[in-house]
Design an enzyme around this catalytic site. Structure first.
Site, short mmCIF file in Angstrom:
data_model
loop_
_atom_site.label_atom_id
_atom_site.label_comp_id
_atom_site.label_asym_id
_atom_site.label_seq_id
_atom_site.Cartn_x
_atom_site.Cartn_y
_atom_site.Cartn_z
N CYS A 68 0.88 -1.17 0.00
CA CYS A 68 0.00 0.00 0.00
C CYS A 68 0.91 1.22 0.00
CB CYS A 68 -0.92 0.02 1.22
SG CYS A 68 -1.99 1.48 1.27
N CYS A 111 -0.61 4.51 2.25
CA CYS A 111 -0.65 4.44 3.72
C CYS A 111 -0.34 3.01 4.13
CB CYS A 111 -2.01 4.91 4.25
SG CYS A 111 -3.43 4.17 3.42
N SER A 112 -1.33 2.28 4.63
CA SER A 112 -1.09 0.89 5.00
C SER A 112 -2.39 0.09 4.95
CB SER A 112 -0.46 0.80 6.40
OG SER A 112 -1.30 1.44 7.36
N CYS A 113 -3.18 0.30 3.91
CA CYS A 113 -4.43 -0.44 3.76
C CYS A 113 -4.12 -1.94 3.73
CB CYS A 113 -5.14 -0.02 2.48
SG CYS A 113 -5.78 1.67 2.55
#
Length: 205
Positions: free
Chosen positions: A109, A112-114
């Site tokens: 991702c 961000c950090s999906c």
């Protein structure tokens, strides 16, 4: 994150702003006796390494065992995964990609950090780190080598960028020597990293 030395909490300047706030709040609540850091560590570890990844492993094992389910995953992963009871936060919109002899899939991702919590649990720290998020796209083969995964030079690496609207799950290739295995037994061969693409399924014992 270790809680053995509360006095180490003054090192918050090494953390990003959100992590520093969480650390400060945790310190305050611990000093007031409202939370037990050890219990929190157990809960986090459970979701990060047990509950979540085991859900995803069950999805993979069923895909290995049931061609009809594998086909359903390709057509509508969200519905297929939900049929096993795995729904919830960050798992509303899923796409499953299958590793083959020709192609290896890697999930990142970049914004961000999906991450699909319902099937993989909490994201590992490295998944959220800027170096992984940037280099996985620029130099995926080099990143995989740092994870100890050296792929043949002629194998294509395809990188999938998760977003708030769509999250990915990798189905690793089924290990050889597992014909006739039950889904439960196959589940033990599926690792979290293999479902992100930074690793392979475990070999059959």
């Amino acid at each position: 994150m270790s809680h053995d030395h509360p006095h180490d909490h003054h090192h918050d300047n090494e953390l990003d702003p959100m992590a520093a706030r969480v650390r400060a709040l945790e310190t305050i609540l611990t000093r007031k006796g409202l939370i037990d850091p050890a219990a929190i560590d157990v809960i986090v570890d459970t979701y990060e390494t047990k509950i979540g990844p085991r859900n995803g492993a069950a999805v993979v094992a069923k895909a290995w065992s049931d061609p009809a389910f594998a086909d359903w995953l390709k057509r509508d992963a969200t519905a297929a995964i939900a049929s096993l009871g795995f729904t919830g936060r960050q798992g509303e919109h899923m796409q499953v990609v299958f590793n083959t002899d020709e192609t290896h899939n890697l999930v990142v991702c970049t914004l961000c950090s999906c991450y699909p919590w319902s099937v993989l649990g909490l994201p590992p720290v490295w998944y959220k780190a800027p170096p992984y998020r940037s280099r996985a796209v620029i130099d995926p083969r080099g990143v995989l080598q740092e994870f100890g995964l050296v792929l043949p030079k002629d194998k294509k690496i395809r990188v999938w960028d998760s977003t708030a609207e769509l999250r990915y799950l990798v189905v690793p290739q089924r290990p050889q020597g597992t014909d006739g295995w039950s889904e439960e037994r196959l589940t033990d061969l599926v690792t979290r990293d293999s479902m992100i693409g930074t690793g392979l399924a475990r070999e059959a014992a």
